[in-house]
Design a protein around this motif. Structure first.
Motif, short mmCIF file in Angstrom:
data_model
loop_
_atom_site.label_atom_id
_atom_site.label_comp_id
_atom_site.label_asym_id
_atom_site.label_seq_id
_atom_site.Cartn_x
_atom_site.Cartn_y
_atom_site.Cartn_z
N ASN A 1 6.32 -2.27 0.74
CA ASN A 1 5.50 -2.95 -0.27
C ASN A 1 4.12 -3.29 0.28
O ASN A 1 3.10 -3.15 -0.41
CB ASN A 1 6.22 -4.22 -0.73
CG ASN A 1 5.47 -4.92 -1.86
OD1 ASN A 1 5.06 -4.27 -2.84
ND2 ASN A 1 5.30 -6.23 -1.74
N GLN B 1 1.93 -0.44 0.28
CA GLN B 1 1.74 0.11 -1.07
C GLN B 1 2.15 1.59 -1.10
O GLN B 1 1.45 2.44 -1.68
CB GLN B 1 0.28 -0.05 -1.51
CG GLN B 1 -0.14 -1.51 -1.63
CD GLN B 1 -1.56 -1.69 -2.15
OE1 GLN B 1 -2.29 -0.71 -2.33
NE2 GLN B 1 -1.96 -2.92 -2.39
N SER C 1 6.76 2.49 -5.38
CA SER C 1 6.67 1.69 -6.60
C SER C 1 7.78 0.64 -6.64
O SER C 1 8.72 0.68 -5.85
CB SER C 1 6.80 2.60 -7.82
OG SER C 1 8.10 3.19 -7.86
N THR C 2 7.66 -0.29 -7.58
CA THR C 2 8.70 -1.29 -7.77
C THR C 2 10.03 -0.63 -8.15
O THR C 2 11.10 -1.04 -7.70
CB THR C 2 8.28 -2.28 -8.86
OG1 THR C 2 7.04 -2.89 -8.49
CG2 THR C 2 9.33 -3.37 -9.05
N HIS C 3 9.96 0.40 -8.97
CA HIS C 3 11.16 1.12 -9.38
C HIS C 3 11.88 1.69 -8.17
O HIS C 3 13.12 1.58 -8.05
CB HIS C 3 10.76 2.25 -10.35
CG HIS C 3 11.94 3.00 -10.92
ND1 HIS C 3 12.59 4.00 -10.21
CD2 HIS C 3 12.58 2.91 -12.12
CE1 HIS C 3 13.57 4.48 -10.95
NE2 HIS C 3 13.58 3.84 -12.12
N THR C 4 11.14 2.28 -7.22
CA THR C 4 11.76 2.87 -6.03
C THR C 4 12.35 1.80 -5.12
O THR C 4 13.43 1.99 -4.55
CB THR C 4 10.71 3.69 -5.26
OG1 THR C 4 10.19 4.72 -6.13
CG2 THR C 4 11.34 4.35 -4.03
N ARG C 5 11.65 0.67 -5.00
CA ARG C 5 12.18 -0.41 -4.15
C ARG C 5 13.50 -0.94 -4.71
O ARG C 5 14.44 -1.24 -3.95
CB ARG C 5 11.16 -1.55 -4.04
CG ARG C 5 9.89 -1.16 -3.30
CD ARG C 5 9.13 -2.37 -2.78
NE ARG C 5 8.76 -3.29 -3.84
CZ ARG C 5 7.65 -3.22 -4.57
NH1 ARG C 5 6.79 -2.22 -4.34
NH2 ARG C 5 7.38 -4.11 -5.49
N ALA D 1 13.22 -3.41 -12.57
CA ALA D 1 11.82 -3.24 -12.18
C ALA D 1 10.89 -3.90 -13.20
O ALA D 1 9.91 -4.56 -12.83
CB ALA D 1 11.49 -1.76 -12.03
#
Length: 492
Positions: free
Chosen positions: A443, A446, A449-453, A470
């Motif tokens: 994170n 950068q 993405s939030t979806h991947t995390r 997400a």
């Protein structure tokens, strides 16, 4: 061989060397000091005088100061954790069969069974898995494990063709031993009850003569000994721990993690800890005081020293002689013992096929090392895990295929049995702290993405659940708000 003949030697003489080696492995795995002393105490010819073979007045019951470090048990547990801490993915093509298989795995607590079986497999050179059923207990087939020293297998071209499982029943004594033998062949399971002695199978008697086998009588068919399974597959499989067996090179049986061998390192580790604790016992602070400091306890009762007294009577010695209190305390060799113990543990772990880091040890005694060197050491454990996973894939698929067949025939589940595909994860699951650290670094960079995390944190979720989570994170953090710069009017 079929079921044992009356009066046969038991266990069969050809299997005696193999069972003797398992007994040694079992003693180390158990961590039982009495069992270790019993195993090594009866060995007349040994390459070295082991700690657990010594006999002296200091080792008599109640006064034995020898210590045992259960590192052998740690090795077996680590092996099992690396394989089944995360349940492997077991899949079939048919959706209905997959649903039933998932139910059997969950209701049968199969992961717990596999963890236990894998630990014993690592310690005892292999394990047998068996598909069984008991209608009075549960209305589904059961997956069970049998230890290798309770099995007499038959192999053809390296493949298990049949096996006799045996167990000693309650009520046995040193003179009279009850044994139940359960023979698995393709298509049938045969049962026999024997009344014998410690080294002889004895004579075969009716199953009804012992309460533990009386319940089998109702399932026995016209031949008086067997039950038809209704499937062509053998209802048992063998999973070797590692191959080849170095003591019996032509044998299809596996070898223990201790058969590197690491018995010398394990014995040396116990001797190091025993010496370390001896230093501590001998180094306890002791006071040496002259007679004048002792208080008489009366005739025949000796004298004692009152360490809280502030005033003492005149000393019974010449006034020029030094009669003070002397403190006696020896040095404890902590560093020498610790470095020796860690070196033995690192060597034992390496010989068994694992990285020292798997047991909380630094590979080079705490010296600074690069990340590449650390990863290279960890690869040793992962290579060992991959080798063992290959054996488990084959055996687990075989026995689960038989389990589904028994479920379809004996319990009329209506499924079409398939040989499942067993897929082990690429690596061992990270701890929550390691996962959180990884996500924080990604994170901060950068890079994802939030979806991947969210997908990394919850790999078991489907895409819809991941997208919903997400979106919720973006709403709570405010990062999903539209850019207000797009609504500003252009300057004239």
């Amino acid at each position: 061989m079929a079921l044992p003949e009356n009066g046969a030697a038991w266990p069969p003489p050809e299997w005696a060397p193999y069972f003797d080696r398992i007994a040694v492995d079992d003693a180390w795995y158990s961590g039982d000091r009495k069992r270790l002393a019993r195993i090594y105490g009866r060995e007349q010819k040994q390459p070295r005088r082991r700690l657990w073979s010594r006999r002296s007045s200091a080792h008599r019951p109640g006064h034995d100061t020898r210590l045992h470090v259960p590192f052998a048990g740690d090795i077996a547990q680590t092996s099992a954790d690396m394989l089944f801490a995360d349940m492997p993915r077991i899949v079939v093509e048919d959706a209905r069969t997959q649903t039933r298989l998932d139910q059997l795995l969950a209701d049968g607590h199969v992961q717990k069974t596999l963890l236990s079986a894998a630990e014993q497999c690592a310690a005892l050179s292999g394990i047998f898995l068996r598909a069984a059923w008991d209608r009075d207990l549960v209305d589904r087939p059961l997956l069970t494990a049998v230890q290798p020293d309770n099995a007499i297998p038959e192999f053809r071209f390296g493949m298990l063709a049949a096996v006799n499982f045996w167990r000693e029943l309650p009520g046995s004594s040193t003179q009279l031993v009850w044994r139940h033998v359960e023979r698995h062949e393709p298509g049938r399971i045969a049962h026999a009850l024997y009344q014998g002695s410690g080294d002889n199978i004895g004579r075969r008697v009716p199953l009804a003569e012992h309460p533990d086998t009386a319940g089998l009588v109702a399932s026995i068919e016209s031949d008086g000994e067997s039950t038809t399974t209704g499937i062509r597959q053998l209802t048992a499989c063998y999973v070797p721990n590692m191959t080849p067996n170095r003591l019996h090179r032509g044998s299809p049986m596996g070898r223990s993690d201790y058969a590197a061998p690491i018995y010398d390192q394990l014995d040396g580790l116990d001797e190091t800890w025993t010496s370390w604790m001896r230093d501590i016992r001998l180094a306890r602070a002791r006071l040496i005081v002259p007679d004048g400091y002792l208080r008489s306890n009366g005739p025949g009762r000796g004298a004692s020293f009152d360490e809280d007294a502030e005033v003492y009577a005149q000393l019974n010695m010449p006034p020029t002689e030094n009669g003070g209190i002397t403190l006696s305390q020896f040095e404890i060799r902590v560093d020498e013992h610790q470095r020796t113990a860690e070196a033995l543990m690192r060597q034992a772990a390496q010989s068994a096929g694992y990285a020292a880091r798997s047991f909380g040890l630094d590979q080079d005694g705490g010296q600074a090392r690069t990340a590449t060197e650390v990863d290279s050491d960890d690869d040793r454990s992962m290579i060992t895990r991959s080798k063992k996973a290959g054996h488990w894939k084959q055996g687990l698929a075989d026995v689960l295929f038989a389990l589904l067949g028994v479920d379809a025939v004996q319990f009329r589940s209506g499924i079409v049995p398939e040989r499942p595909r067993v897929e082990f994860p690429d690596g061992v699951a990270e701890s929550p702290m390691d996962t959180a650290t990884t996500l924080e670094l990604l994170n901060r960079a950068q890079a994802v993405s939030t979806h991947t995390r969210v997908k990394i944190l919850h790999p078991e979720w489907d895409d819809q659940a991941v997208a919903a989570e997400a979106a919720a994170i973006l709403r709570e953090t405010g990062t999903a708000a539209p850019d207000p710069g797009d609504t500003y009017p252009l300057a004239a």
